[in-house]
Scaffold this motif. Sequence first.
Motif, PDB file in Angstrom:
ATOM      1  N   ASP A  64       0.923  -1.173   0.044  1.00 18.55           N
ATOM      2  CA  ASP A  64      -0.053   0.149  -0.085  1.00 18.55           C
ATOM      3  C   ASP A  64       0.877   1.209   0.081  1.00 18.55           C
ATOM      4  N   ARG A  65       1.757   1.304   0.887  1.00 14.02           N
ATOM      5  CA  ARG A  65       2.856   2.611   0.816  1.00 14.02           C
ATOM      6  C   ARG A  65       3.510   2.392  -0.391  1.00 14.02           C
ATOM      7  N   TRP A  66       3.898   1.521  -0.911  1.00 12.61           N
ATOM      8  CA  TRP A  66       4.726   1.476  -2.070  1.00 12.61           C
ATOM      9  C   TRP A  66       3.747   2.208  -3.346  1.00 12.61           C
ATOM     10  N   SER A  68       1.351   4.000  -2.989  1.00 13.24           N
ATOM     11  CA  SER A  68       0.887   5.528  -2.667  1.00 13.24           C
ATOM     12  C   SER A  68       2.116   6.227  -3.349  1.00 13.24           C
TER      13      SER A  68
END
Length: 137
Positions: A64-66, A68
């Motif tokens: 998810d962070r990547w 984003s």
Amino acid sequence: MFLIDTNVISEARKGARANLGVQQFFAEADPDELFLPVQVVGEIRRGAERIRRRGDELQAAALDRWLSALTGEYSHRIISFDTECAQVWGMLTAGGTQHAIDMQIAAVALIYDLTLVTRNEADFAGTGVKVCNPFVE
């Protein structure tokens, strides 16, 4: 200019552990000439959700962070699938059993005259798409 496939952007995520050809490709490329098809965003999201459903929330959150960060970095270089692409996609898929998403990516590459950077050269054979495979270069 280049259209980056999921397998290449995912490999680049590995940083110093990534395939040397992929590392070299990104080191030498002008970032302003690198584009993502919107389908890559969907494929990465699908991967994160599949991992989440298997119960690995830590890995899903990392994806998810990547994703984003990736969509932020490429915000003005993510190419949508529009009506013109849909027309080409229809022609590409009319006679065969090609993977629908791959053929959508092929249509984007053809419409925007971009070289597709992918490991899966065979998936795009016969489409007319120019392909660069950094895994072998």
